[in-house]
Write an enzyme that holds these catalytic residues in place. Structure first.
Site, PDB file in Angstrom:
ATOM      1  N   GLY A  10      35.400   3.025  20.348  1.00 13.30           N
ATOM      2  CA  GLY A  10      34.527   2.450  19.312  1.00 13.30           C
ATOM      3  C   GLY A  10      34.649   0.944  19.215  1.00 13.30           C
ATOM      4  N   THR A  12      32.730  -1.303  20.278  1.00 14.43           N
ATOM      5  CA  THR A  12      31.456  -1.985  20.003  1.00 14.43           C
ATOM      6  C   THR A  12      31.057  -1.882  18.525  1.00 14.43           C
ATOM      7  N   GLY A  13      31.804  -1.115  17.741  1.00 18.96           N
ATOM      8  CA  GLY A  13      31.481  -0.943  16.324  1.00 18.96           C
ATOM      9  C   GLY A  13      32.058  -2.065  15.464  1.00 18.96           C
ATOM     10  N   ASP A  15      34.531  -2.054  13.120  1.00 16.75           N
ATOM     11  CA  ASP A  15      36.001  -2.118  13.078  1.00 16.75           C
ATOM     12  C   ASP A  15      36.592  -2.417  14.449  1.00 16.75           C
ATOM     13  N   LEU A  80      38.637   4.890  16.960  1.00 19.79           N
ATOM     14  CA  LEU A  80      37.666   4.456  15.947  1.00 19.79           C
ATOM     15  C   LEU A  80      36.270   5.008  16.226  1.00 19.79           C
ATOM     16  N   ALA A  82      33.064   7.258  16.440  1.00 21.00           N
ATOM     17  CA  ALA A  82      32.557   8.387  15.634  1.00 21.00           C
ATOM     18  C   ALA A  82      31.056   8.237  15.433  1.00 21.00           C
ATOM     19  N   GLN A  83      30.394   9.332  15.102  1.00 19.75           N
ATOM     20  CA  GLN A  83      29.073   9.256  14.462  1.00 19.75           C
ATOM     21  C   GLN A  83      29.439   9.004  13.016  1.00 19.75           C
ATOM     22  N   SER A 125      38.852   9.023   6.706  1.00 24.13           N
ATOM     23  CA  SER A 125      37.920   8.401   5.757  1.00 24.13           C
ATOM     24  C   SER A 125      38.082   8.924   4.327  1.00 24.13           C
ATOM     25  N   GLU A 127      35.692   9.596   2.594  1.00 26.77           N
ATOM     26  CA  GLU A 127      34.665  10.635   2.439  1.00 26.77           C
ATOM     27  C   GLU A 127      35.302  12.026   2.355  1.00 26.77           C
ATOM     28  N   TYR A 149      29.674  14.939   7.772  1.00 27.32           N
ATOM     29  CA  TYR A 149      30.561  13.861   8.238  1.00 27.32           C
ATOM     30  C   TYR A 149      31.944  14.010   7.614  1.00 27.32           C
ATOM     31  N   ARG A 184      28.681  -5.254   9.602  1.00 26.53           N
ATOM     32  CA  ARG A 184      28.368  -3.886   9.203  1.00 26.53           C
ATOM     33  C   ARG A 184      26.985  -3.500   9.720  1.00 26.53           C
TER      34      ARG A 184
HETATM   35  P1  NAP Z   1      30.576   2.028  13.628  1.00 21.23           P
HETATM   36  O1  NAP Z   1      30.279   0.584  13.439  1.00 21.23           O
HETATM   37  O2  NAP Z   1      29.516   3.031  13.399  1.00 21.23           O
HETATM   38  O3  NAP Z   1      31.136   2.204  15.134  1.00 21.23           O
HETATM   39  C1  NAP Z   1      31.265   3.461  15.726  1.00 21.23           C
HETATM   40  C2  NAP Z   1      31.689   3.293  17.166  1.00 21.23           C
HETATM   41  O4  NAP Z   1      31.839   4.588  17.762  1.00 21.23           O
HETATM   42  C3  NAP Z   1      30.690   2.529  18.040  1.00 21.23           C
HETATM   43  O5  NAP Z   1      31.412   1.679  18.919  1.00 21.23           O
HETATM   44  C4  NAP Z   1      30.025   3.647  18.837  1.00 21.23           C
HETATM   45  O6  NAP Z   1      29.523   3.232  20.084  1.00 21.23           O
HETATM   46  C5  NAP Z   1      31.217   4.568  19.040  1.00 21.23           C
HETATM   47  N1  NAP Z   1      30.838   5.933  19.431  1.00 21.23           N
HETATM   48  C6  NAP Z   1      30.011   6.777  18.787  1.00 21.23           C
HETATM   49  N2  NAP Z   1      29.932   7.952  19.439  1.00 21.23           N
HETATM   50  C7  NAP Z   1      30.749   7.854  20.525  1.00 21.23           C
HETATM   51  C8  NAP Z   1      31.096   8.734  21.571  1.00 21.23           C
HETATM   52  N3  NAP Z   1      30.592   9.965  21.679  1.00 21.23           N
HETATM   53  N4  NAP Z   1      31.983   8.307  22.505  1.00 21.23           N
HETATM   54  C9  NAP Z   1      32.490   7.065  22.450  1.00 21.23           C
HETATM   55  N5  NAP Z   1      32.177   6.177  21.488  1.00 21.23           N
HETATM   56  C10 NAP Z   1      31.322   6.563  20.520  1.00 21.23           C
HETATM   57  O7  NAP Z   1      31.814   2.461  12.726  1.00 21.23           O
HETATM   58  P2  NAP Z   1      32.884   1.533  11.944  1.00 21.23           P
HETATM   59  O8  NAP Z   1      32.354   1.186  10.603  1.00 21.23           O
HETATM   60  O9  NAP Z   1      33.371   0.477  12.851  1.00 21.23           O
HETATM   61  O10 NAP Z   1      34.037   2.603  11.689  1.00 21.23           O
HETATM   62  C11 NAP Z   1      35.058   2.834  12.648  1.00 21.23           C
HETATM   63  C12 NAP Z   1      35.659   4.213  12.413  1.00 21.23           C
HETATM   64  O11 NAP Z   1      36.230   4.269  11.113  1.00 21.23           O
HETATM   65  C13 NAP Z   1      34.682   5.371  12.469  1.00 21.23           C
HETATM   66  O12 NAP Z   1      35.369   6.480  12.995  1.00 21.23           O
HETATM   67  C14 NAP Z   1      34.324   5.626  11.028  1.00 21.23           C
HETATM   68  O13 NAP Z   1      33.888   6.949  10.848  1.00 21.23           O
HETATM   69  C15 NAP Z   1      35.646   5.340  10.373  1.00 21.23           C
HETATM   70  N6  NAP Z   1      35.605   4.862   8.982  1.00 21.23           N
HETATM   71  C16 NAP Z   1      34.828   3.796   8.664  1.00 21.23           C
HETATM   72  C17 NAP Z   1      34.847   3.313   7.370  1.00 21.23           C
HETATM   73  C18 NAP Z   1      34.010   2.124   6.971  1.00 21.23           C
HETATM   74  O14 NAP Z   1      33.841   1.908   5.759  1.00 21.23           O
HETATM   75  N7  NAP Z   1      33.542   1.313   7.918  1.00 21.23           N
HETATM   76  C19 NAP Z   1      35.662   3.927   6.400  1.00 21.23           C
HETATM   77  C20 NAP Z   1      36.466   5.010   6.780  1.00 21.23           C
HETATM   78  C21 NAP Z   1      36.441   5.465   8.083  1.00 21.23           C
HETATM   79  P3  NAP Z   1      28.000   2.668  20.250  1.00 21.23           P
HETATM   80  O15 NAP Z   1      28.101   1.208  19.931  1.00 21.23           O
HETATM   81  O16 NAP Z   1      27.732   2.970  21.675  1.00 21.23           O
HETATM   82  O17 NAP Z   1      27.149   3.413  19.276  1.00 21.23           O
HETATM   83  O1  G4F Z   2      26.896   2.589   2.680  1.00 25.37           O
HETATM   84  P1  G4F Z   2      26.860   4.073   2.700  1.00 25.37           P
HETATM   85  O2  G4F Z   2      25.908   4.719   3.642  1.00 25.37           O
HETATM   86  O3  G4F Z   2      28.367   4.530   2.954  1.00 25.37           O
HETATM   87  P2  G4F Z   2      29.154   5.903   2.693  1.00 25.37           P
HETATM   88  O4  G4F Z   2      28.251   7.055   2.657  1.00 25.37           O
HETATM   89  O5  G4F Z   2      30.052   5.681   1.529  1.00 25.37           O
HETATM   90  O6  G4F Z   2      30.011   6.023   4.043  1.00 25.37           O
HETATM   91  C1  G4F Z   2      30.714   4.905   4.577  1.00 25.37           C
HETATM   92  O7  G4F Z   2      32.003   4.885   4.034  1.00 25.37           O
HETATM   93  C2  G4F Z   2      32.841   6.000   4.398  1.00 25.37           C
HETATM   94  C3  G4F Z   2      34.181   5.804   3.695  1.00 25.37           C
HETATM   95  O8  G4F Z   2      34.129   6.386   2.413  1.00 25.37           O
HETATM   96  C4  G4F Z   2      32.977   6.015   5.903  1.00 25.37           C
HETATM   97  F1  G4F Z   2      33.819   7.010   6.268  1.00 25.37           F
HETATM   98  C5  G4F Z   2      31.607   6.189   6.534  1.00 25.37           C
HETATM   99  O9  G4F Z   2      31.744   6.142   7.958  1.00 25.37           O
HETATM  100  C6  G4F Z   2      30.717   5.039   6.102  1.00 25.37           C
HETATM  101  O10 G4F Z   2      31.242   3.851   6.664  1.00 25.37           O
HETATM  102  O11 G4F Z   2      26.526   4.631   1.237  1.00 25.37           O
HETATM  103  C7  G4F Z   2      27.266   4.227   0.100  1.00 25.37           C
HETATM  104  C8  G4F Z   2      26.590   4.765  -1.159  1.00 25.37           C
HETATM  105  C9  G4F Z   2      26.249   6.261  -1.105  1.00 25.37           C
HETATM  106  O12 G4F Z   2      26.619   6.844  -2.321  1.00 25.37           O
HETATM  107  C10 G4F Z   2      24.740   6.292  -0.957  1.00 25.37           C
HETATM  108  O13 G4F Z   2      24.113   7.424  -1.546  1.00 25.37           O
HETATM  109  O14 G4F Z   2      25.349   4.078  -1.319  1.00 25.37           O
HETATM  110  C11 G4F Z   2      24.376   5.022  -1.710  1.00 25.37           C
HETATM  111  N1  G4F Z   2      23.041   4.509  -1.351  1.00 25.37           N
HETATM  112  C12 G4F Z   2      22.049   4.248  -2.238  1.00 25.37           C
HETATM  113  N2  G4F Z   2      20.955   3.839  -1.592  1.00 25.37           N
HETATM  114  C13 G4F Z   2      22.583   4.250  -0.122  1.00 25.37           C
HETATM  115  C14 G4F Z   2      21.265   3.827  -0.266  1.00 25.37           C
HETATM  116  N3  G4F Z   2      23.191   4.328   1.089  1.00 25.37           N
HETATM  117  C15 G4F Z   2      22.459   3.952   2.181  1.00 25.37           C
HETATM  118  N4  G4F Z   2      23.052   3.981   3.385  1.00 25.37           N
HETATM  119  N5  G4F Z   2      21.153   3.557   2.067  1.00 25.37           N
HETATM  120  C16 G4F Z   2      20.512   3.473   0.869  1.00 25.37           C
HETATM  121  O15 G4F Z   2      19.344   3.113   0.806  1.00 25.37           O
END
Ligand code: NAP
Ligand code: G4F
Length: 320
Positions: A10, A12-13, A15, A80, A82-83, A125, A127, A149, A184
């Protein structure tokens, strides 16, 4: 002393890009796993592309990971990939389970087969807390996920614990609360808001369509959170940690600050759109980071208001 080598899935994402920068600063060799696509999507890592080694692999394909672990021999693996978008997990629940859930077993098992001495970090997460059973949420709070998720992440969490206990592997699960940044993805609510604020301010858009404004999240800065991932793999024993700020704000409050930062009132631009509501919502998340604070010496540095304004300023620049 030999350089430490880390594999990041991950990369390219959001984190992955910050973690790669951080590990390079710490003197690591960084290997980034990327999945094959018809176009490259290196926007977040183009500035460090010549400093990291990019290798092809996919969480759906255990063999690809066995090969790259054998070839590159990292001492640490940060999973890191994930979908990661909750809304998409409702329309693609099976795919999300395959990547975000079973994908963790595939990489953990690849590590076990190649070298169980490799230290492993799983991106779990908040979540997983879903319909929260306690406020604030800590490492001992029972889980109650509310989306495919969240369910997939819970599987990933427990399989990490299971491999630690079954095979004596150094495997940690970081239960990270929402963390954001100018990098993000545009589909997440924070960046959707800050990008829209910039476009409205610059006269490029007229409105912002959102779902539930009353949902509350514990939002931190992604750059602060990748330090915690690294710290988890530098301890004497592997453990699981909540990483959060301990503060919670509504989506509405995020809008207020973001629009207010450019002299606008969110009520004049935000339109509620049912399409952005979820079949089951996570109403309130707020984490207790006491254990990470005490055992890892970790603390967030950027405040909520600094985070929002940093993201708006960055989107103003990018949209000019
Ligand atoms: P992100 O921006 O969506 O990045 C996800 C990464 O996973 C991308 O590099 C993507 O590649 C890669 N990926 C997806 N499917 C894959 C597969 N089948 N094989 C290999 N790589 C794959 O996510 P992020 O916000 O950086 O989060 C990083 C991790 O922390 C994730 O696991 C997420 O669920 C978890 N997390 C995030 C948060 C948050 O608030 N950001 C909080 C808690 C947990 P592509 O670029 O090719 O799509
Ligand atoms: O920004 P969100 O899509 O993030 P969410 O669902 O909290 O998930 C993120 O945080 C998780 C950690 O708790 C990660 F594990 C997960 O990978 C991801 O990074 O939505 C935040 C809140 C939700 O309650 C949603 O219902 O915002 C609310 N919301 C309201 N309007 C919206 C919108 N969310 C999105 N994406 N788009 C809207 O228009």
């Amino acid at each position: 002393m030999a350089k430490k080598r880390a594999l990041i899935t991950g990369i390219t994402g959001q984190d992955g890009s910050y973690l790669a920068e951080y590990l390079l600063e710490q003197g690591y060799d960084v290997i980034g796993m990327i999945r094959r696509s018809s176009t490259v999507n290196f926007e977040r890592i183009h500035h460090i592309q010549d400093k990291v080694t990019l290798v092809a692999g996919d969480l759906l394909d255990e063999v690809s990971m066995i090969h790259l672990l054998r070839e590159h021999r990292p001492s640490e693996v940060y999973n890191l990939a994930a979908q990661s978008f909750v809304q998409t997990s409702f329309s693609q629940p099976v795919f999300t389970g395959e990547v975000t859930g079973l994908g963790v077993t595939r990489i953990l098992d690849a590590v076990r087969v190649v070298d169980p001495g490799i230290r492993f970090y799983q991106a779990s997460s908040s979540e997983m807390f879903g319909k929260v059973q306690a406020v604030p949420q800590s490492e001992t709070t029972p889980f109650y996920p509310r989306s495919p998720y969240g369910v997939a992440k819970l599987y990933g969490h427990w399989i990490t614990v299971n491999y630690r206990e079954s095979y004596d592997m150094y495997a940690c699960s970081g239960i990270l609360f929402n963390h954001e940044s100018p990098r993000r993805g545009l589909e997440f609510v924070t960046r959707k808001i800050t990008n829209a604020v910039a476009r409205i301010k610059l006269g490029k858009d007229k409105e912002l369509r959102l779902g539930n404004l009353d949902a509350k999240r514990d939002w931190g800065y992604a750059k602060d959170y990748v330090r915690a991932m690294h710290l988890m793999l530098q301890q004497d024993t592997a453990d699981d940690y909540v990483v959060s700020t301990g503060e919670t704000y509504s989506v509405r409050r995020f809008c207020e600050i973001a629009f207010g930062h450019v002299g606008l009132n969110y009520q004049d631009y935000v339109v509620i759109d049912e399409r952005f509501y979820r079949p089951a919502e996570v109403d309130l998340l707020v984490g207790d980071p006491a254990k990470a604070n005490k055992n890892l010496g970790w603390k967030p540095e950027v405040t909520f208001e600094q985070l929002v304004t940093m993201m708006v300023d960055s989107d103003l620049q990018a949209n000019k």
